[in-house]
Scaffold this active site. Sequence first.
Site, PDB file in Angstrom:
ATOM      1  N   ARG A  76       0.854  -1.192   0.000  1.00 52.08           N
ATOM      2  CA  ARG A  76       0.000   0.000   0.000  1.00 52.08           C
ATOM      3  C   ARG A  76       0.889   1.241   0.000  1.00 52.08           C
ATOM      4  O   ARG A  76       1.687   1.452   0.916  1.00 52.08           O
ATOM      5  CB  ARG A  76      -0.904  -0.014   1.235  1.00 52.08           C
ATOM      6  CG  ARG A  76      -1.789   1.203   1.379  1.00 52.08           C
ATOM      7  CD  ARG A  76      -2.753   1.058   2.567  1.00 52.08           C
ATOM      8  NE  ARG A  76      -3.497   2.287   2.758  1.00 52.08           N
ATOM      9  CZ  ARG A  76      -3.276   3.158   3.743  1.00 52.08           C
ATOM     10  NH1 ARG A  76      -2.332   2.920   4.640  1.00 52.08           N
ATOM     11  NH2 ARG A  76      -3.988   4.254   3.839  1.00 52.08           N
ATOM     12  N   HIS A 119      -2.641  10.992   0.687  1.00 55.71           N
ATOM     13  CA  HIS A 119      -2.115  10.785   2.041  1.00 55.71           C
ATOM     14  C   HIS A 119      -1.478  12.100   2.480  1.00 55.71           C
ATOM     15  O   HIS A 119      -0.304  12.152   2.827  1.00 55.71           O
ATOM     16  CB  HIS A 119      -1.126   9.620   2.063  1.00 55.71           C
ATOM     17  CG  HIS A 119      -0.941   9.018   3.424  1.00 55.71           C
ATOM     18  ND1 HIS A 119      -0.961   7.658   3.658  1.00 55.71           N
ATOM     19  CD2 HIS A 119      -0.730   9.592   4.643  1.00 55.71           C
ATOM     20  CE1 HIS A 119      -0.765   7.415   4.944  1.00 55.71           C
ATOM     21  NE2 HIS A 119      -0.610   8.580   5.560  1.00 55.71           N
ATOM     22  N   GLU A 164      -7.320   8.494   6.056  1.00 52.55           N
ATOM     23  CA  GLU A 164      -7.588   9.167   7.324  1.00 52.55           C
ATOM     24  C   GLU A 164      -8.034  10.619   7.173  1.00 52.55           C
ATOM     25  O   GLU A 164      -7.351  11.562   7.592  1.00 52.55           O
ATOM     26  CB  GLU A 164      -6.350   9.095   8.216  1.00 52.55           C
ATOM     27  CG  GLU A 164      -5.944   7.682   8.585  1.00 52.55           C
ATOM     28  CD  GLU A 164      -4.782   7.609   9.564  1.00 52.55           C
ATOM     29  OE1 GLU A 164      -4.541   6.519  10.097  1.00 52.55           O
ATOM     30  OE2 GLU A 164      -4.129   8.656   9.800  1.00 52.55           O
ATOM     31  N   ASN A 299      -7.714   1.720   9.962  1.00 54.72           N
ATOM     32  CA  ASN A 299      -6.439   2.016  10.616  1.00 54.72           C
ATOM     33  C   ASN A 299      -6.674   2.090  12.117  1.00 54.72           C
ATOM     34  O   ASN A 299      -7.577   2.797  12.578  1.00 54.72           O
ATOM     35  CB  ASN A 299      -5.862   3.350  10.134  1.00 54.72           C
ATOM     36  CG  ASN A 299      -5.391   3.303   8.694  1.00 54.72           C
ATOM     37  OD1 ASN A 299      -5.487   2.261   8.026  1.00 54.72           O
ATOM     38  ND2 ASN A 299      -4.888   4.420   8.201  1.00 54.72           N
ATOM     39  N   TYR A 301      -4.511   2.135  15.983  1.00 56.76           N
ATOM     40  CA  TYR A 301      -3.295   2.127  16.787  1.00 56.76           C
ATOM     41  C   TYR A 301      -3.579   1.930  18.273  1.00 56.76           C
ATOM     42  O   TYR A 301      -2.847   1.245  18.965  1.00 56.76           O
ATOM     43  CB  TYR A 301      -2.511   3.430  16.557  1.00 56.76           C
ATOM     44  CG  TYR A 301      -1.939   3.511  15.164  1.00 56.76           C
ATOM     45  CD1 TYR A 301      -0.710   2.939  14.870  1.00 56.76           C
ATOM     46  CD2 TYR A 301      -2.639   4.117  14.126  1.00 56.76           C
ATOM     47  CE1 TYR A 301      -0.174   2.976  13.595  1.00 56.76           C
ATOM     48  CE2 TYR A 301      -2.121   4.166  12.844  1.00 56.76           C
ATOM     49  CZ  TYR A 301      -0.890   3.590  12.578  1.00 56.76           C
ATOM     50  OH  TYR A 301      -0.375   3.621  11.304  1.00 56.76           O
ATOM     51  N   GLU A 380      -3.646  -0.047   8.283  1.00 58.87           N
ATOM     52  CA  GLU A 380      -2.520   0.432   9.088  1.00 58.87           C
ATOM     53  C   GLU A 380      -2.657  -0.098  10.500  1.00 58.87           C
ATOM     54  O   GLU A 380      -3.736  -0.035  11.102  1.00 58.87           O
ATOM     55  CB  GLU A 380      -2.438   1.957   9.153  1.00 58.87           C
ATOM     56  CG  GLU A 380      -1.901   2.630   7.927  1.00 58.87           C
ATOM     57  CD  GLU A 380      -1.748   4.135   8.106  1.00 58.87           C
ATOM     58  OE1 GLU A 380      -1.477   4.588   9.252  1.00 58.87           O
ATOM     59  OE2 GLU A 380      -1.910   4.855   7.116  1.00 58.87           O
TER      60      GLU A 380
END
Length: 476
Positions: A76, A119, A164, A299, A301, A380
């Site tokens: 990606r 991005h 995002e 994504n 985290y 991600e």
Amino acid sequence: MTRPFPEDFLFGAATAAYQIEGAAHEDGRTDSIWDAFARVPGAVVGGESGDVACDHYHRYPEDVALMTELGLQTYRFSTSWSRVRPDGGAVNAKGVDFYSRLVDELLGADILPWLTLYHWDMPQALQESGGWTNRDTVDRFLEYAGNMHDALGDRVNVWTTLNEPWCSSFLSYTGGEHAPGHTSVAEGLLASHHLLLAHGLTVQELRGRDASLNLGITLNHTVADPADPDRPADADAVRRVDGQFNRWFLDPIYRGSYPADIVEDIRGVDPDAVARFEAAIHDGDLVSISQKIDTQGVNYYHGDLLSGRAPAVPPVSGGPTTERARRSPYPSNDGIHSVERGLPRTAQNWEVQPEGLTRLLQRVWTEYAEPAGTVLYMTENGAAYDDVAVVEDGETRVHDADRTEFLRLHLGAVLDAADAGVDVRGYFYWSMFDNFEWAWGYDKRFGIVRVDYDTQARSLKDSGREYARIIAARAL
């Protein structure tokens, strides 16, 4: 005991153009908003920039060979708007040719190209005309997307519109942490709408060109939990964070409307900003935004433990230690407080919470993706740790046990979600390489491949070796 992955599950890694390419002003490329932002005193840790980064622009054959060594099935990457249409103007043939060569290199290695159109590297010239607060930028983005499809549509099947949009709207135009570094509630709202409109119109355009394309968007999410489920103020803090981070983007994409409760929350804080936002929504906009998508990238985290009152001991900040004034990226933020819960933390002070990923995938799947016929990919997931490079038998090694464990735990969380019925078809580790980590500069390393920024030498870390082993075994 081993846990096999589904036969059609894709293993990959992810990067972004500005974070790895370098060659900031070569072959016609001009400033993006991140080039300009990095020059602002105090905006980036260490005053660093992506001018050279990982020099991927010149070293991409070596980097694709490393992907082959890892056994990656897909890669990606993002294309740089500032390289393809410098200053937002005419198409730059040399910029397009770089991505054509990269795609050919990937296909020659039997690696699926997974292309992200945006991005965060908008041409600075467009920002000077308002950037994402200006509706005209939507048209400029649509032209750029069409140019990329003209050049690569014969070889690239997977197209992601945006990465995002929460970051490129609220964190950037309201929170001030990311480029262009503004702190306006109204600008964040306008940017969010125009980003989503650009997404929807691009899906329409590319679908019209080729109905066989796999089209989608990548959203970052949190899992918000109340510190005390029985305290109404804690539950309300959760509602507002979930609404301003998750539902603000999920609802228009899947349901054709912004979350009404959050609109009213923000109206109570800044009625003029909401009035500007509502005036910017034209007839048909939400129909365009809610175009059917094939794939949603997720994504993740970490999650958030929240309270309606300030804790006695505030948690450690997870933001960069930069000097510029910032504010909360949440327009409605009074009475929202993060609470320490004693979880392990990465070098960025982000909590390690793999079980939150399982719950997130279940929630997005059940409430949004499954009813819409959309499949999910983890696009991600990764962690920064303070790596130490050592030389053993003449070879640079990084024994990153924490990152290796992070990888295993989160792949396990993905399997837990799949076992619960979620259609999640792949995992991309963030990031393939140590790189320019936005406002953190080069202070934090996320890669499974170490980059020596002085020599540009690449070294596979222990986490990369473990990922390669998992990919080869197709089991955890």
